[in-house]
Motif scaffolding. Structure first.
Motif, PDB file in Angstrom:
ATOM      1  N   ASP A  18     -73.135  17.993 -32.427  1.00  0.00           N
ATOM      2  CA  ASP A  18     -71.883  17.003 -32.122  1.00  0.00           C
ATOM      3  C   ASP A  18     -72.001  15.757 -31.521  1.00  0.00           C
ATOM      4  O   ASP A  18     -71.296  15.251 -30.807  1.00  0.00           O
ATOM      5  N   VAL A  19     -73.332  15.100 -31.896  1.00  0.00           N
ATOM      6  CA  VAL A  19     -73.183  13.679 -31.120  1.00  0.00           C
ATOM      7  C   VAL A  19     -73.217  12.636 -32.548  1.00  0.00           C
ATOM      8  O   VAL A  19     -73.726  12.985 -33.922  1.00  0.00           O
ATOM      9  N   LEU A  20     -72.342  11.559 -32.301  1.00  0.00           N
ATOM     10  CA  LEU A  20     -72.212  10.511 -33.051  1.00  0.00           C
ATOM     11  C   LEU A  20     -72.794   9.546 -32.645  1.00  0.00           C
ATOM     12  O   LEU A  20     -72.713   8.928 -31.519  1.00  0.00           O
ATOM     13  N   ASN A  27     -72.837   1.223 -28.910  1.00  0.00           N
ATOM     14  CA  ASN A  27     -73.872   1.746 -27.910  1.00  0.00           C
ATOM     15  C   ASN A  27     -75.107   1.125 -27.636  1.00  0.00           C
ATOM     16  O   ASN A  27     -75.751   1.584 -26.858  1.00  0.00           O
ATOM     17  N   PHE A  99     -73.025  14.385 -21.326  1.00  0.00           N
ATOM     18  CA  PHE A  99     -73.231  14.799 -22.377  1.00  0.00           C
ATOM     19  C   PHE A  99     -74.381  14.547 -23.336  1.00  0.00           C
ATOM     20  O   PHE A  99     -75.023  15.291 -23.938  1.00  0.00           O
ATOM     21  N   THR A 100     -74.905  13.318 -23.156  1.00  0.00           N
ATOM     22  CA  THR A 100     -75.743  12.623 -23.643  1.00  0.00           C
ATOM     23  C   THR A 100     -77.287  12.892 -23.047  1.00  0.00           C
ATOM     24  O   THR A 100     -78.342  13.425 -24.042  1.00  0.00           O
ATOM     25  N   ASP A 124     -63.565   4.193 -21.374  1.00  0.00           N
ATOM     26  CA  ASP A 124     -64.836   5.013 -21.711  1.00  0.00           C
ATOM     27  C   ASP A 124     -64.824   4.810 -23.256  1.00  0.00           C
ATOM     28  O   ASP A 124     -64.186   4.646 -23.996  1.00  0.00           O
ATOM     29  N   ASP A 125     -66.318   4.610 -23.825  1.00  0.00           N
ATOM     30  CA  ASP A 125     -66.370   4.673 -25.055  1.00  0.00           C
ATOM     31  C   ASP A 125     -66.165   5.876 -25.998  1.00  0.00           C
ATOM     32  O   ASP A 125     -65.611   5.844 -26.777  1.00  0.00           O
ATOM     33  N   PHE A 126     -66.596   7.200 -25.210  1.00  0.00           N
ATOM     34  CA  PHE A 126     -66.370   8.414 -25.942  1.00  0.00           C
ATOM     35  C   PHE A 126     -65.715   9.446 -24.667  1.00  0.00           C
ATOM     36  O   PHE A 126     -65.778   9.462 -23.671  1.00  0.00           O
ATOM     37  N   ALA A 128     -65.746  13.558 -24.788  1.00  0.00           N
ATOM     38  CA  ALA A 128     -66.328  14.597 -25.334  1.00  0.00           C
ATOM     39  C   ALA A 128     -65.770  15.917 -24.762  1.00  0.00           C
ATOM     40  O   ALA A 128     -64.662  16.271 -24.763  1.00  0.00           O
ATOM     41  N   ASP A 129     -66.349  16.369 -23.537  1.00  0.00           N
ATOM     42  CA  ASP A 129     -65.809  17.461 -22.732  1.00  0.00           C
ATOM     43  C   ASP A 129     -64.993  16.995 -21.555  1.00  0.00           C
ATOM     44  O   ASP A 129     -64.507  17.842 -20.837  1.00  0.00           O
ATOM     45  N   GLY A 130     -65.056  15.719 -21.321  1.00  0.00           N
ATOM     46  CA  GLY A 130     -64.139  14.927 -20.218  1.00  0.00           C
ATOM     47  C   GLY A 130     -64.920  15.061 -19.069  1.00  0.00           C
ATOM     48  O   GLY A 130     -64.312  14.620 -18.116  1.00  0.00           O
ATOM     49  N   GLN A 131     -66.016  15.318 -18.788  1.00  0.00           N
ATOM     50  CA  GLN A 131     -66.697  15.060 -17.483  1.00  0.00           C
ATOM     51  C   GLN A 131     -66.891  13.711 -16.896  1.00  0.00           C
ATOM     52  O   GLN A 131     -66.522  13.666 -15.696  1.00  0.00           O
ATOM     53  N   ALA A 132     -67.163  12.825 -17.731  1.00  0.00           N
ATOM     54  CA  ALA A 132     -66.994  11.401 -17.283  1.00  0.00           C
ATOM     55  C   ALA A 132     -65.631  10.971 -16.911  1.00  0.00           C
ATOM     56  O   ALA A 132     -65.579  10.515 -15.690  1.00  0.00           O
ATOM     57  N   LYS A 156     -63.741  13.019 -29.372  1.00  0.00           N
ATOM     58  CA  LYS A 156     -64.019  14.090 -30.252  1.00  0.00           C
ATOM     59  C   LYS A 156     -63.223  15.158 -30.016  1.00  0.00           C
ATOM     60  O   LYS A 156     -63.742  16.019 -29.124  1.00  0.00           O
TER      61      LYS A 156
HETATM   62  P1  5GP Z   1     -67.947  13.591 -21.472  1.00  0.00           P
HETATM   63  O1  5GP Z   1     -68.196  13.196 -20.108  1.00  0.00           O
HETATM   64  O2  5GP Z   1     -66.355  13.435 -22.009  1.00  0.00           O
HETATM   65  O3  5GP Z   1     -68.336  15.092 -22.086  1.00  0.00           O
HETATM   66  O4  5GP Z   1     -68.636  12.831 -22.473  1.00  0.00           O
HETATM   67  C1  5GP Z   1     -68.504  11.447 -22.738  1.00  0.00           C
HETATM   68  C2  5GP Z   1     -69.592  10.467 -22.393  1.00  0.00           C
HETATM   69  O5  5GP Z   1     -70.851  11.070 -22.951  1.00  0.00           O
HETATM   70  C3  5GP Z   1     -69.446   8.990 -22.693  1.00  0.00           C
HETATM   71  O6  5GP Z   1     -69.546   8.316 -21.545  1.00  0.00           O
HETATM   72  C4  5GP Z   1     -70.387   8.934 -23.796  1.00  0.00           C
HETATM   73  O7  5GP Z   1     -71.291   7.931 -23.155  1.00  0.00           O
HETATM   74  C5  5GP Z   1     -71.067  10.089 -23.880  1.00  0.00           C
HETATM   75  N1  5GP Z   1     -70.915  10.446 -25.236  1.00  0.00           N
HETATM   76  C6  5GP Z   1     -70.257  11.832 -25.418  1.00  0.00           C
HETATM   77  N2  5GP Z   1     -70.323  12.242 -26.765  1.00  0.00           N
HETATM   78  C7  5GP Z   1     -70.971  11.250 -27.505  1.00  0.00           C
HETATM   79  C8  5GP Z   1     -71.447  11.043 -28.722  1.00  0.00           C
HETATM   80  O8  5GP Z   1     -71.292  11.723 -29.650  1.00  0.00           O
HETATM   81  N3  5GP Z   1     -72.308   9.795 -29.004  1.00  0.00           N
HETATM   82  C9  5GP Z   1     -72.532   9.111 -28.056  1.00  0.00           C
HETATM   83  N4  5GP Z   1     -73.011   7.771 -28.443  1.00  0.00           N
HETATM   84  N5  5GP Z   1     -72.211   9.165 -26.486  1.00  0.00           N
HETATM   85  C10 5GP Z   1     -71.610  10.214 -26.452  1.00  0.00           C
END
Ligand code: 5GP
Length: 200
Positions: A18-20, A27, A99-100, A124-126, A128-132, A156
């Protein structure tokens, strides 16, 4: 599809897990015209909300946050993921599972750059799970500041970060909301979006 969804549909690559990948406009290489459009859309959505500071996390949130801060005429602060020797200030510290990078990282902001009377917009750019986003909320709350909203370029929705932040009462505004992506077929399905003032 809105302007960002169109660009994702034409240039995005789906990776396993599930990575875009949108390295050619957000990016890695940055398409400034497109990022300006994203920033204007956030400014439009938060028009009339009193904001004193934009808060993001390094690295890819910085470009969007900078342009939004310029439009809103407020400072932008980016959280760091590592201690640097040249910064001796006391810091607010939180943690996020990346996540990355698939690892726990520290999220740090020097105390002088946030205050209890700040009204913060997180960018933020993305999502996903909301951790950042949750680490940035935690840091804002440690400073006693209020979080007025969360601006996300690509949400996502198949991951649950957006849902849990909205349930917790935060206003989350995303420009592209992905419902489903498939690595085998390279297909990307978006949730129905709202009308946008800055639609290309
Ligand atoms: P979260 O903390 O919400 O799980 O993920 C958000 C962070 O992970 C963002 O700051 C972003 O940099 C990175 N990220 C999460 N999913 C993706 C993805 O599918 N593609 C890219 N390029 N970055 C992602």
């Amino acid at each position: 599809m809105n302007f960002l969804e169109q660009r994702i549909a034409s240039d995005g690559k789906v990776y396993p897990g599930d990575v875009l990948k949108i390295d050619n406009f957000l990016n890695h290489q940055i398409d400034i015209t497109l990022i300006k459009q994203i920033a204007r859309e956030f400014a439009y959505r938060f028009e009339g909300t009193h904001i004193t500071k934009i808060l993001t996390i390094e690295a890819s949130g910085i470009a969007i946050a900078t342009l939004l801060a310029d439009i809103m005429r407020v400072p932008m602060v980016f959280a760091k993921k590592a201690e640097t020797v040249n910064c001796t200030d006391d810091k607010y510290i939180s943690q996020a599972f990346s996540f990355t990078h698939k690892a726990q990282t520290n999220v740090l902001v020097s105390k002088p750059y946030l205050s209890h009377d700040d009204k913060i917009l997180i960018v933020d750019d993305f999502l996903a799970d909301g951790q950042a986003a949750k680490a940035l909320i935690d840091i804002a709350q440690q400073a006693g500041a209020s979080v007025e909203g969360i601006c996300i370029a690509v949400e996502k929705s198949q991951q649950k970060g957006g849902e849990s932040l909205r349930k917790a009462g935060f206003r989350v505004e995303s420009i592209a909301r992905i419902e489903h992506m498939d690595y085998q077929t390279q297909s990307i399905k978006f949730l129905q979006g709202e009308d946008m003032m800055w639609f290309a």
